[in-house]
Write a protein that holds these residues in place. Structure first.
Motif, PDB file in Angstrom:
ATOM      1  N   LEU A 220       0.830  -1.207   0.000  1.00 48.75           N
ATOM      2  CA  LEU A 220       0.000   0.000   0.000  1.00 48.75           C
ATOM      3  C   LEU A 220       0.865   1.259   0.000  1.00 48.75           C
ATOM      4  O   LEU A 220       2.033   1.235   0.399  1.00 48.75           O
ATOM      5  N   ALA A 225       5.820  10.218   7.106  1.00 44.90           N
ATOM      6  CA  ALA A 225       5.965  10.168   8.567  1.00 44.90           C
ATOM      7  C   ALA A 225       5.417  11.472   9.146  1.00 44.90           C
ATOM      8  O   ALA A 225       5.531  12.526   8.509  1.00 44.90           O
ATOM      9  N   PRO A 226       4.799  11.456  10.309  1.00 45.15           N
ATOM     10  CA  PRO A 226       4.750  10.347  11.279  1.00 45.15           C
ATOM     11  C   PRO A 226       3.553   9.401  11.115  1.00 45.15           C
ATOM     12  O   PRO A 226       3.219   8.708  12.087  1.00 45.15           O
ATOM     13  N   ALA A 227       2.892   9.361   9.967  1.00 36.80           N
ATOM     14  CA  ALA A 227       1.743   8.456   9.805  1.00 36.80           C
ATOM     15  C   ALA A 227       2.196   7.019  10.071  1.00 36.80           C
ATOM     16  O   ALA A 227       3.301   6.633   9.684  1.00 36.80           O
ATOM     17  N   PRO A 228       1.349   6.226  10.743  1.00 37.85           N
ATOM     18  CA  PRO A 228       1.748   4.843  11.048  1.00 37.85           C
ATOM     19  C   PRO A 228       1.968   4.029   9.774  1.00 37.85           C
ATOM     20  O   PRO A 228       1.372   4.321   8.731  1.00 37.85           O
ATOM     21  N   ALA A 229       2.823   3.026   9.876  1.00 43.79           N
ATOM     22  CA  ALA A 229       3.103   2.153   8.738  1.00 43.79           C
ATOM     23  C   ALA A 229       1.816   1.444   8.324  1.00 43.79           C
ATOM     24  O   ALA A 229       1.083   0.927   9.180  1.00 43.79           O
ATOM     25  N   LEU A 230       1.536   1.459   7.034  1.00 42.08           N
ATOM     26  CA  LEU A 230       0.323   0.842   6.501  1.00 42.08           C
ATOM     27  C   LEU A 230       0.742  -0.425   5.768  1.00 42.08           C
ATOM     28  O   LEU A 230       1.369  -0.365   4.715  1.00 42.08           O
ATOM     29  N   THR A 231       0.444  -1.570   6.360  1.00 45.19           N
ATOM     30  CA  THR A 231       0.919  -2.813   5.751  1.00 45.19           C
ATOM     31  C   THR A 231      -0.239  -3.730   5.394  1.00 45.19           C
ATOM     32  O   THR A 231      -1.168  -3.912   6.178  1.00 45.19           O
ATOM     33  N   PHE A 232      -0.164  -4.302   4.226  1.00 47.74           N
ATOM     34  CA  PHE A 232      -1.160  -5.271   3.748  1.00 47.74           C
ATOM     35  C   PHE A 232      -0.422  -6.562   3.397  1.00 47.74           C
ATOM     36  O   PHE A 232      -0.728  -7.622   3.898  1.00 47.74           O
ATOM     37  N   TYR A 245     -10.553  -5.706   1.462  1.00 52.13           N
ATOM     38  CA  TYR A 245      -9.463  -6.666   1.663  1.00 52.13           C
ATOM     39  C   TYR A 245      -9.109  -7.419   0.378  1.00 52.13           C
ATOM     40  O   TYR A 245      -8.290  -8.323   0.403  1.00 52.13           O
ATOM     41  N   LEU A 265      -0.062 -17.094  15.101  1.00 47.71           N
ATOM     42  CA  LEU A 265       1.387 -16.920  14.969  1.00 47.71           C
ATOM     43  C   LEU A 265       2.059 -17.920  15.906  1.00 47.71           C
ATOM     44  O   LEU A 265       1.484 -18.284  16.938  1.00 47.71           O
ATOM     45  N   PHE A 297     -10.963 -12.796   6.800  1.00 47.93           N
ATOM     46  CA  PHE A 297      -9.759 -12.276   6.137  1.00 47.93           C
ATOM     47  C   PHE A 297      -8.583 -12.321   7.098  1.00 47.93           C
ATOM     48  O   PHE A 297      -8.768 -12.314   8.325  1.00 47.93           O
ATOM     49  N   ILE A 299      -4.788 -10.401   6.821  1.00 45.93           N
ATOM     50  CA  ILE A 299      -3.791  -9.688   6.006  1.00 45.93           C
ATOM     51  C   ILE A 299      -2.507  -9.545   6.811  1.00 45.93           C
ATOM     52  O   ILE A 299      -2.466  -9.857   7.997  1.00 45.93           O
TER      53      ILE A 299
END
Lengths: 342, 159
Positions: A220, A225-232, A245, A265, A297, A299
């Motif tokens: 994505l 920064a400082p926006a949080p990491a956006l991970t998909f 999704y 996990l 879902f 992700i």
């Protein structure tokens, strides 16, 4: 009689006890029994899955002056699978192993390779042997699935005496397992739990009812920064999940199952992961799985993570383990254990 | 003093000592400290607040987002990464941002409370935070069990 010294008596007795107790008994080498004996252990661990092998070590011995071992055999209650390459299927070792200084197995041949006919696997010893341990491998056949299997190990010596030992019963799991399937974004991205296979969009269009999961990889756009990491990144999503999704995915016609998914996990089943962790997912784990609040879902999946899955018709429950992920080639290697619920 | 009298006095002393010992034992058996209905000690502390809050997903990994750290430049100092959890002990709110793709129906909340305080209701497993319009509330009860503060948890999902 005067009891003047009566109070000193317990002290004296205590000293005497100490003096006696301190005496060491000389060690003696235990004497072997003057008879033909055998023993057996099961070496393999975990659920007994079809096409996997059970491993045993069968030991037999008699005093040297009482003769030699002539033959050894194993009778399984359900015939094991025999492969063209004998050591890939059900067989009884014709070699005895010891360990060298480096911890490696050192083989000594004591017999001709074993023969398996029906339930019976047998070796005839060709070398004068009075004590040996032979390994036995039993490849579990499809017809044993969900049943119990027992083994009778026996050996015969040159005097015609026979010793035997029963092992089991061992319950053969009703689970199925498929190892190392690769799912790739935009190509083989459709997973069928019923078939335990991966398909392309064109293949999935032909069997839409069997498609339970969609694999996709998305990187994505990250806000500064400082926006949080956006991970998909790597995701396993039910076809019926919220389209948020499934960005950029056009599902083949009819692919619409609402599969239940629970992300996990550190559940590194040894048979799926083949790592050092002594964790095994068994039939009972699937039977007890609570999917009542499960989502559809998962992700941001990482290597060595996994997802519990229940198909929309609730016929199958599965655990999809992620052996490895590759961000560059947008794929992941998965291994699946599955139980048919009804 | 004759021997019979000595014996009598000795017996009296022994009996008195035994009686004293019994009395001490009885006193020791009573509860020195008050406990509440959960068997927890009621103390003199009146503090009542949440000092930290965490949300874990089904994989027991935190789903709370963190701001990205900004490295120092020649004119500005570095700004470290911070977790997006804001606990307001005056307004009694907890604002938390969770990552995109969080399964809101199956979250494990974790509270850190001031010493001796307790939480009501107790957390016994997964909690459903999916109804964002009806935020969950949890009460913190102080160590002396006289102060009760209702915290509201506002969850927002990263977009």
């Amino acid at each position: 009689m005067k009891l003047k010294h009566i109070y000193q008596l317990p002290g004296f007795l205590l000293l005497l006890i100490f003096a006696v107790a301190c005496e060491d008994d000389a060690y003696e080498v235990p004497q072997a029994k003057r008879e033909f004996q055998n023993d057996c252990i099961k070496r393999s661990l975990g659920p007994n899955l079809v096409n996997n092998r059970l491993e045993f070590a069968y030991a037999m011995a008699l005093p040297k002056d009482m003769g030699k071992i002539v033959s050894a055999q194993v009778e399984a209650s359900i015939p094991g699978v025999v492969e063209p390459v004998i050591t890939n299927g059900t067989f009884l070792e014709h070699r005895a192993y010891s360990t060298d200084g480096g911890g490696n197995d050192k083989a000594v041949q004591v017999a001709d390779p074993s023969s398996t006919e029906g339930n019976l696997t047998k070796v005839t010893l060709t070398r004068d042997t009075f004590a040996v341990t032979l390994r036995y491998f039993y490849k579990i056949p499809q017809e044993a699935k969900g049943q119990k299997v027992t083994f009778t190990f026996s050996a015969t010596d040159s005097n015609g005496r026979t010793v035997s030992m029963k092992m089991g019963p061992y319950t053969i799991s009703a689970m199925d397992m498929v190892l190392d399937s690769t799912v790739t974004d935009n190509t083989e991205m459709y997973i069928s739990i019923a078939d335990m296979a991966t398909y392309t969009a064109a293949q999935a269009a032909a069997i839409p009812d069997k498609i339970d999961l969609v694999y996709l990889y998305r990187a994505l756009v990250q806000q500064p920064a400082p926006a949080p990491a956006l991970t998909f990144k790597h995701a396993l999503v039910a076809p019926a999940a919220d389209p948020v999704y499934l960005p950029g995915v056009t599902l083949p016609a009819g692919v619409n199952k609402d599969t239940k998914i629970i992300k996990t996990l550190n559940l590194r089943d040894q048979q799926l992961a083949r790592l050092q962790y002594g964790i095994f997912i068994d039939d009972l784990d699937f039977e007890k799985l609570d999917t009542s609040t499960a989502t559809n879902f998962a992700i941001n999946l990482k290597g060595e993570a996994g997802v519990w899955v229940e198909t929309a018709d609730r016929q199958y429950r599965a655990y999809v383990y992620i052996n490895a992920v590759n961000d560059g080639s947008k794929n992941m290697r998965i291994s699946i254990k599955r139980l048919k619920m009804f | 003093m004759n021997s019979a009298m000595k014996k009598y006095i000795n017996n009296k002393i022994v009996a008195s000592l035994l009686g004293l010992l019994t009395l001490v034992s009885m006193v020791r058996c009573s509860h020195d400290y008050p406990i509440d209905e959960d068997g927890l000690l009621i103390t003199g502390r009146g503090s009542c607040y949440v000092s930290n809050f965490e949300l874990l997903g089904t994989d027991f990994v935190s789903v709370v987002t963190s701001t990205t750290a900004i490295p120092a430049t020649s004119t500005t100092p570095a700004i470290p990464s911070t977790r997006n959890v804001v606990i307001d002990t005056t307004a009694l709110t907890i604002n938390v941002e969770v990552a995109l793709g969080t399964d809101l129906k199956n979250l494990y909340p974790q509270f850190t409370l001031v010493t001796d305080a307790k939480l009501d209701p107790k957390i016994t497993g997964k909690v459903d935070f999916s109804d964002l319009s009806n935020p969950k509330t949890y009460a913190v009860i102080s160590g002396n069990r006289r102060v009760r503060k209702e915290y509201t948890i506002y969850v927002t999902v990263q977009q």
